[in-house]
Design an enzyme around this catalytic site. Structure first.
Site, PDB file in Angstrom:
ATOM      1  N   LYS A 173       0.839  -1.217  -0.103  1.00 11.61           N
ATOM      2  CA  LYS A 173      -0.148   0.083  -0.116  1.00 11.61           C
ATOM      3  C   LYS A 173       0.834   1.125   0.131  1.00 11.61           C
ATOM      4  O   LYS A 173       1.576   1.528   1.024  1.00 11.61           O
ATOM      5  CB  LYS A 173      -0.808   0.130   1.237  1.00 11.61           C
ATOM      6  CG  LYS A 173      -1.881   1.275   1.008  1.00 11.61           C
ATOM      7  CD  LYS A 173      -2.353   1.647   2.464  1.00 11.61           C
ATOM      8  CE  LYS A 173      -2.793   3.067   2.569  1.00 11.61           C
ATOM      9  NZ  LYS A 173      -2.101   4.057   1.831  1.00 11.61           N
ATOM     10  N   GLU A 248      10.074   1.427  10.426  1.00 16.03           N
ATOM     11  CA  GLU A 248      10.859   2.525   9.975  1.00 16.03           C
ATOM     12  C   GLU A 248      10.172   4.161  10.168  1.00 16.03           C
ATOM     13  O   GLU A 248       9.252   4.333   9.576  1.00 16.03           O
ATOM     14  CB  GLU A 248      11.676   2.485   8.765  1.00 16.03           C
ATOM     15  CG  GLU A 248      12.242   1.454   8.324  1.00 16.03           C
ATOM     16  CD  GLU A 248      13.779   1.443   9.088  1.00 16.03           C
ATOM     17  OE1 GLU A 248      14.264   0.403   9.476  1.00 16.03           O
ATOM     18  OE2 GLU A 248      14.040   2.496   9.658  1.00 16.03           O
ATOM     19  N   CYS A 282      13.141  11.689   6.529  1.00 16.91           N
ATOM     20  CA  CYS A 282      13.292  11.418   8.011  1.00 16.91           C
ATOM     21  C   CYS A 282      14.624  11.381   8.321  1.00 16.91           C
ATOM     22  O   CYS A 282      15.138  11.546   9.612  1.00 16.91           O
ATOM     23  CB  CYS A 282      12.893   9.778   8.152  1.00 16.91           C
ATOM     24  SG  CYS A 282      13.737   8.717   7.073  1.00 16.91           S
ATOM     25  N   GLU A 384       9.097  16.229  15.593  1.00 15.79           N
ATOM     26  CA  GLU A 384       9.564  16.127  14.265  1.00 15.79           C
ATOM     27  C   GLU A 384       8.737  16.879  13.530  1.00 15.79           C
ATOM     28  O   GLU A 384       7.318  16.832  13.425  1.00 15.79           O
ATOM     29  CB  GLU A 384       9.295  14.838  13.820  1.00 15.79           C
ATOM     30  CG  GLU A 384       9.751  14.445  12.146  1.00 15.79           C
ATOM     31  CD  GLU A 384       9.549  13.177  11.741  1.00 15.79           C
ATOM     32  OE1 GLU A 384       8.451  12.526  12.019  1.00 15.79           O
ATOM     33  OE2 GLU A 384      10.362  12.667  10.813  1.00 15.79           O
TER      34      GLU A 384
HETATM   35  O1  TXE Z   1       2.555   9.321   7.372  1.00 20.75           O
HETATM   36  P1  TXE Z   1       1.636   8.012   8.122  1.00 20.75           P
HETATM   37  P2  TXE Z   1       1.848  10.686   7.017  1.00 20.75           P
HETATM   38  C1  TXE Z   1       6.332  11.515   9.547  1.00 20.75           C
HETATM   39  C2  TXE Z   1       6.167  13.063   9.202  1.00 20.75           C
HETATM   40  C3  TXE Z   1       4.933  13.196   8.977  1.00 20.75           C
HETATM   41  C4  TXE Z   1       4.194  12.216   9.734  1.00 20.75           C
HETATM   42  C5  TXE Z   1       2.753  11.452   9.208  1.00 20.75           C
HETATM   43  O2  TXE Z   1       6.380  13.680  10.529  1.00 20.75           O
HETATM   44  O3  TXE Z   1       4.512  14.497   9.073  1.00 20.75           O
HETATM   45  O4  TXE Z   1       5.228  10.819   9.886  1.00 20.75           O
HETATM   46  O5  TXE Z   1       3.023  11.426   7.842  1.00 20.75           O
HETATM   47  C6  TXE Z   1      -0.532   4.381   6.022  1.00 20.75           C
HETATM   48  N1  TXE Z   1      -2.611   1.480   9.525  1.00 20.75           N
HETATM   49  N2  TXE Z   1       6.892  10.923   8.374  1.00 20.75           N
HETATM   50  O6  TXE Z   1       0.633  10.972   7.575  1.00 20.75           O
HETATM   51  O7  TXE Z   1       0.349   8.410   8.502  1.00 20.75           O
HETATM   52  C7  TXE Z   1      -0.600   5.705   5.143  1.00 20.75           C
HETATM   53  O8  TXE Z   1      -1.795   5.418   4.403  1.00 20.75           O
HETATM   54  C8  TXE Z   1      -1.953   1.072   8.409  1.00 20.75           C
HETATM   55  C9  TXE Z   1       8.044  10.202   8.545  1.00 20.75           C
HETATM   56  O9  TXE Z   1       2.243  10.404   5.544  1.00 20.75           O
HETATM   57  O10 TXE Z   1       2.458   7.217   8.759  1.00 20.75           O
HETATM   58  C10 TXE Z   1       0.634   5.529   4.390  1.00 20.75           C
HETATM   59  O11 TXE Z   1       0.766   4.736   3.398  1.00 20.75           O
HETATM   60  N3  TXE Z   1      -1.622   2.174   7.532  1.00 20.75           N
HETATM   61  C11 TXE Z   1       8.169   9.039   7.535  1.00 20.75           C
HETATM   62  C12 TXE Z   1       1.587   5.388   5.574  1.00 20.75           C
HETATM   63  O12 TXE Z   1       0.830   4.567   6.464  1.00 20.75           O
HETATM   64  C13 TXE Z   1      -1.594   3.550   8.018  1.00 20.75           C
HETATM   65  C14 TXE Z   1       8.004   9.575   6.159  1.00 20.75           C
HETATM   66  C15 TXE Z   1       2.381   6.491   5.995  1.00 20.75           C
HETATM   67  O13 TXE Z   1       1.403   7.142   6.453  1.00 20.75           O
HETATM   68  C16 TXE Z   1      -2.480   3.915   8.858  1.00 20.75           C
HETATM   69  C17 TXE Z   1       6.736  10.025   5.956  1.00 20.75           C
HETATM   70  C18 TXE Z   1      -2.879   2.682   9.971  1.00 20.75           C
HETATM   71  N4  TXE Z   1      -3.738   3.095  10.977  1.00 20.75           N
HETATM   72  C19 TXE Z   1       6.049  10.619   7.286  1.00 20.75           C
HETATM   73  N5  TXE Z   1      -2.558   5.161   8.801  1.00 20.75           N
HETATM   74  C20 TXE Z   1       9.580   8.440   7.241  1.00 20.75           C
HETATM   75  N6  TXE Z   1       9.942   7.989   8.295  1.00 20.75           N
HETATM   76  O14 TXE Z   1      10.470   8.604   6.235  1.00 20.75           O
HETATM   77  C21 TXE Z   1      -1.955   5.515   8.038  1.00 20.75           C
HETATM   78  N7  TXE Z   1      -1.534   4.641   7.108  1.00 20.75           N
END
Ligand code: TXE
Length: 480
Positions: A173, A248, A282, A384
């Site tokens: 996904k 991660e 990140c 963050e």
């Molecule tokens: O990440 P999410 P988001 C951090 C950064 C950002 C915050 C949120 O601070 O502002 O995370 O970003 C899926 N069960 N990073 O909202 O929500 C979602 O659809 C299963 C750091 O983009 O974590 C997407 O495919 N899956 C990071 C994926 O998880 C779920 C890079 C990431 O979404 C879910 C990006 C659930 N309940 C953001 N909810 C890094 N470490 O590089 C969401 N998803």
């Protein structure tokens, strides 16, 4: 309006519920395509396809699996421009960055793991003339791979390549915020001859599709990259189901600059580690600690260079920063600038939305921002932000800067600038992070363990660590 499709059982298909959600182009702040609003029915179809494909794929000779994945890699390379344009349009990052980093790295991920599986060996342990032990490493089955929006195809492929190379099948996904290059990859999978059901891509919302993958009883492995909050949510579901879990997560990475550093190199690289990909990596060094002897000189040079950065249309060659990925994210990042000022910080440059002219006038752009005068333990320096916003602070001693650097709940990556190699070893040994760069940043050998400690995640990706995660070891002891 273009509707992209799920990739299930080797075909591009509509979601069962026939519902779609808007997909935005951040550089113009407008909807440009629609993505499936899939749900657990689609995840179930994908899982059944992956289960059906697993016996044959796991028994396919590794050389053949490798050839198919290398074919996929070369197809990505042959479609570099088309993929880079799609990535830039979907994420808002400069086209030049997508061309130079995102898409080549996605191809490299497939090549790296396709060739790696040919060299991956397991162990035997001899008990003198009593017994011989051998350890097999078997693919597990259907792996759930959930990836974020900041480096869409780069991180999507970083998960699925090792899972597939070692013989698993995958239900993946991508982020609903940046689904497009995963969709383009689906078309290449068909062209590369990937057998049906080996890889399945289900588009949709995290709390629907991501959650359905996480809780599915026939998906025993979950590999996730994203925010720490979501990572905890996934762990709450997967933990009691005893699923294998790789997380991660976020970071709040220190960039420590000693007064014996190579000043120009530290300054030049700090521009990248602060603002590359609009600070949405990140691994970005968002907390900059500069030893007092050069603090003012470095701060002034850093501000001057930052003021010269161009925030603009991602498709323009001269653009250094494109748009941030979404309006909610822009508002979140700007809210931290307000918080920083409330916490006593001074904005030295940036700190505001950038309004461009013409077609980009409704795009989501933030000026690269440097803030000084904050306490190391205030919220701005502990949470963050994940945008083009960094803080800069002076320090005097190694003990002081280590205490500040290690003070957050995160522990992903650190950067250290010094020309004293003994100091470099000493500081690296005491930093609480999974990765330490010395006199460089984001220099990556894919064989190395990749990941963080504390709230930055669980487990390691990269090299054979990924194969260890995506297999189960079995020890067989034969009496001699
Ligand atoms: O990440 P999410 P988001 C951090 C950064 C950002 C915050 C949120 O601070 O502002 O995370 O970003 C899926 N069960 N990073 O909202 O929500 C979602 O659809 C299963 C750091 O983009 O974590 C997407 O495919 N899956 C990071 C994926 O998880 C779920 C890079 C990431 O979404 C879910 C990006 C659930 N309940 C953001 N909810 C890094 N470490 O590089 C969401 N998803």
């Amino acid at each position: 309006m273009e509707k992209i499709k799920n990739y299930i059982n080797g075909e591009l298909v509509e979601p069962v519920g026939k519902e779609y959600i808007d997909n935005f182009n951040p550089s113009i702040g407008a909807v440009y395509s629609l993505i499936p609003d899939s749900d657990e029915q689609d995840v179930d179809l994908a899982t059944k396809a992956a289960q059906a494909a697993f016996p044959a794929w796991s028994k396919t000779p590794k050389e053949k699996r490798a050839r198919i994945l290398q074919k996929l890699a070369s197809l990505i390379e042959n479609n570099l421009d088309r993929f880079a344009e799609a990535e830039s349009r979907d994420n808002g990052k400069p086209l030049s960055l997508a061309k130079r980093v995102d898409i080549p790295r996605a191809a490299a991920n497939f090549n790296f793991y396709a060739t790696g599986v040919l060299h991956y060996a397991s162990e035997a342990h001899q008990m003198e003339d009593t017994a011989i032990n051998y350890t097999t490493r078997e693919p597990i089955g259907v792996c759930g791979c959930i990836s974020p929006w900041n480096l869409p195809l780069y991180l999507f492929s970083w998960k699925i390549a090792p899972a597939l190379a070692i013989g698993n099948t995958v239900v993946a996904k991508p982020s609903e915020v940046t689904p497009y290059t995963a969709y383009l990859l689906s078309e290449l999978c068909i062209e590369a001859g990937l057998p049906k059901g080996v890889l399945n891509i289900v588009h949709g919302l995290g709390h629907k599709v991501g959650a359905a993958i996480t809780k599915h009883t026939d998906i025993p492995v979950i590999s996730f990259t994203g925010g720490t909050v979501t990572g905890a949510e996934i762990a709450r579901t997967a933990g009691p189901m005893f699923k294998k879990l790789s997380l991660e997560l976020g970071g709040k990475n220190p960039n420590i600059i000693f007064d014996d550093c190579d000043f120009e190199k530290a300054l030049g690289t700090t521009m990248h580690s602060s603002f590359a990909n609009q600070g949405q990596i990140c691994l970005c060094g968002s907390r900059i600690f500069v030893q007092r002897g050069i603090y003012e000189k470095f701060r002034d040079a850093f501000v001057a260079k930052t003021k010269k950065l161009t925030v603009g249309n991602p498709f323009d060659e001269g653009t250094n920063l494109g748009a941030v990925v979404s309006q909610p994210h822009m508002e979140k990042v700007l809210s931290y600038v307000t918080l920083a000022q409330e916490e006593g910080g001074t904005v030295l440059t940036g700190g505001h939305q950038v309004k461009l002219e013409g077609e980009q006038e409704n795009g989501w752009y933030i000026a690269p921002t440097i803030i000084e005068g904050l306490a190391f333990d205030c919220r701005t320096n502990q949470e963050e932000i994940f945008g083009p916003v960094v803080t800069i602070m002076p320090f005097d001693t190694i003990e002081e800067v280590l205490a500040m650097a290690n003070s957050t709940k995160y522990g992903l990556a650190s950067t250290v600038w010094t020309q004293d190699i003994t100091k470099a070893h000493n500081v690296a040994a005491q930093l609480h992070s999974g990765i330490v760069w010395v006199n460089t940043w984001l220099l990556r050998d894919l064989r190395t363990p990749f990941g963080g400690v504390k709230a930055s995640g669980v487990g390691r990706e990269g090299g054979f660590n990924a194969f260890e995660f995506f297999t189960e070891p079995k020890n067989v002891c034969i009496k001699l």
